[in-house]
Design an enzyme around this catalytic site. Structure first.
Site, PDB file in Angstrom:
ATOM      1  N   ILE A  11       0.829  -1.211   0.000  1.00  0.00           N
ATOM      2  CA  ILE A  11       0.000   0.000   0.000  1.00  0.00           C
ATOM      3  C   ILE A  11       0.860   1.256   0.000  1.00  0.00           C
ATOM      4  O   ILE A  11       0.518   2.266  -0.617  1.00  0.00           O
ATOM      5  CB  ILE A  11      -0.986  -0.001   1.188  1.00  0.00           C
ATOM      6  CG1 ILE A  11      -2.021   1.112   1.035  1.00  0.00           C
ATOM      7  CG2 ILE A  11      -0.248   0.141   2.513  1.00  0.00           C
ATOM      8  CD1 ILE A  11      -2.949   0.921  -0.131  1.00  0.00           C
ATOM      9  N   SER A  33      11.650   0.753   7.504  1.00  0.00           N
ATOM     10  CA  SER A  33      11.104  -0.559   7.161  1.00  0.00           C
ATOM     11  C   SER A  33      12.155  -1.615   7.426  1.00  0.00           C
ATOM     12  O   SER A  33      13.363  -1.348   7.336  1.00  0.00           O
ATOM     13  CB  SER A  33      10.693  -0.599   5.687  1.00  0.00           C
ATOM     14  OG  SER A  33      10.215  -1.887   5.325  1.00  0.00           O
ATOM     15  N   ARG A  34      11.713  -2.826   7.734  1.00  0.00           N
ATOM     16  CA  ARG A  34      12.666  -3.920   7.924  1.00  0.00           C
ATOM     17  C   ARG A  34      13.349  -4.294   6.618  1.00  0.00           C
ATOM     18  O   ARG A  34      14.490  -4.724   6.616  1.00  0.00           O
ATOM     19  CB  ARG A  34      11.952  -5.141   8.501  1.00  0.00           C
ATOM     20  CG  ARG A  34      11.534  -4.984   9.952  1.00  0.00           C
ATOM     21  CD  ARG A  34      10.801  -6.204  10.451  1.00  0.00           C
ATOM     22  NE  ARG A  34       9.563  -6.453   9.717  1.00  0.00           N
ATOM     23  CZ  ARG A  34       8.731  -7.461   9.959  1.00  0.00           C
ATOM     24  NH1 ARG A  34       9.028  -8.335  10.913  1.00  0.00           N
ATOM     25  NH2 ARG A  34       7.619  -7.608   9.263  1.00  0.00           N
ATOM     26  N   LYS A  87      -5.575   3.387   7.443  1.00  0.00           N
ATOM     27  CA  LYS A  87      -6.733   2.701   8.027  1.00  0.00           C
ATOM     28  C   LYS A  87      -6.422   1.222   8.230  1.00  0.00           C
ATOM     29  O   LYS A  87      -5.622   0.648   7.488  1.00  0.00           O
ATOM     30  CB  LYS A  87      -7.962   2.905   7.144  1.00  0.00           C
ATOM     31  CG  LYS A  87      -7.894   2.204   5.772  1.00  0.00           C
ATOM     32  CD  LYS A  87      -8.351   0.767   5.837  1.00  0.00           C
ATOM     33  CE  LYS A  87      -8.078   0.015   4.564  1.00  0.00           C
ATOM     34  NZ  LYS A  87      -8.418  -1.408   4.654  1.00  0.00           N
ATOM     35  N   ASP A 165     -10.983  -5.865   6.821  1.00  0.00           N
ATOM     36  CA  ASP A 165      -9.968  -4.953   6.286  1.00  0.00           C
ATOM     37  C   ASP A 165     -10.524  -4.209   5.074  1.00  0.00           C
ATOM     38  O   ASP A 165     -10.432  -2.985   5.023  1.00  0.00           O
ATOM     39  CB  ASP A 165      -8.694  -5.709   5.940  1.00  0.00           C
ATOM     40  CG  ASP A 165      -7.615  -4.794   5.397  1.00  0.00           C
ATOM     41  OD1 ASP A 165      -6.936  -4.136   6.207  1.00  0.00           O
ATOM     42  OD2 ASP A 165      -7.462  -4.712   4.169  1.00  0.00           O
TER      43      ASP A 165
END
Length: 311
Positions: A11, A33-34, A87, A165
């Site tokens: 996303i 981020s990983r 969201k 979701d």
């Protein structure tokens, strides 16, 4: 304004990065981020390190799954940063309320975004329904989970919401366009025997004027993907489809050019425009009504076990 994007997944890459890059309000100045990153943008794997090393970054946009999001949001607020939440804004209502108190106490902006509310025809639908007496209102939100969420095991775990979701996107539109407040009366949840979250759900709502308000969410849809809302009133019918991108009144499509749509095109660009205005004004925008309906569904829902979900 300098902004950091946390959680570089699908996303983020599909929606957030293009929206930030195209905006005159924002400069994407760091990612956290990983594994993911954005070409040409400083990348961190440690959020605390980014906050410490980049005091110039005033705003943090969180695209993490809902369960770990609270800790990151709280850390950002404690570090004096404005926060934008993908969201759903959190895994529970309580943690969202906590974040709102924290932000208001520190006079920081907090934005719980609902991207589907920014679909092209949502505002015109709200305006049309405003002075009508509602009789029937039904949501059909059916999509293929394998197409839209491949390999995302977290979405089936507690806090991942399962079919809610996407369903919460529909509920965000419902709570935006209906002039009257509704609350859940009953729910039926279908849960795969090898998963923790539902793959389908049907909801029935109380409406203060006696209208029938129902939803049908399903993640097993193959072929055509269906995101429609149908409303029958005393003065005609309304249909939204394509997730709110299209609208018809009494069967006649209303074109975007005929609507009072915002000048800025696209759901996520509009979200980032609103976040910029919130930061400028120092305001908070945390509407939890869509998440509240989902929480009620988990509390009231009758659960039935169905066939296992195999990726």
């Amino acid at each position: 304004m300098h902004i950091a994007l946390v959680g570089i997944g699908k996303i983020a890459l599909d929606q957030h990065v293009p929206s930030i890059t195209a905006s005159s309000d924002w400069e994407l100045s760091a990612t956290v981020s990983r594994a993911g990153s954005v070409d040409g943008v400083p990348a961190y794997t440690d959020f605390a390190q980014m906050l410490d090393e980049r005091p110039d970054i005033r705003v943090v946009s969180l695209c993490l799954p809902p369960v770990p999001r609270f800790d990151f949001a709280a850390m950002a607020i404690e570090a004096g940063r404005h926060v934008m939440l993908e969201k759903p804004p959190g895994a529970t209502l309580s943690e969202c309320h906590t974040l709102e108190v924290m932000a208001r106490t520190r006079r920081l902006s907090l934005y719980a975004t609902w991207h589907s509310r920014e679909a092209e025809m949502v505002a015109p639908a709200k305006a049309w329904l405003k002075d009508k007496k509602l009789r029937h209102f039904h949501v059909t939100w059916k999509e293929d989970v394998r197409r839209w969420h491949p390999g995302q095991d977290w979405i089936w775990e507690p806090g991942g919401l399962g079919v809610f979701d996407p369903g919460i996107n529909a509920l965000s539109i419902v709570t935006e366009i209906l002039p009257d407040s509704i609350h859940l009366r009953s729910a039926n949840l279908l849960v795969p025997e090898n998963r923790q979250a539902p793959i389908a759900a049907k909801l029935d709502f109380y409406h203060p004027q006696g209208a029938v308000v129902t939803t049908d969410f399903d993640w097993r849809q193959e072929g055509e993907q269906i995101w429609t809302i149908d409303a029958e009133t005393d003065e005609g019918t309304l249909r939204l489809w394509n997730g709110g991108a299209n609208m018809a009144i009494d069967g006649a499509e209303v074109k975007a050019a005929d609507s009072a749509s915002a000048e800025l095109s696209g759901e996520y660009p509009r979200l980032y425009q609103k976040m910029a205005r919130l930061v400028e004004s120092g305001n908070v925008d945390v509407d939890l009504s869509p998440l509240r309906h989902v929480a009620d569904a988990f509390a009231l829902g009758h659960r039935a076990t169905v066939a296992p979900f195999i990726e």
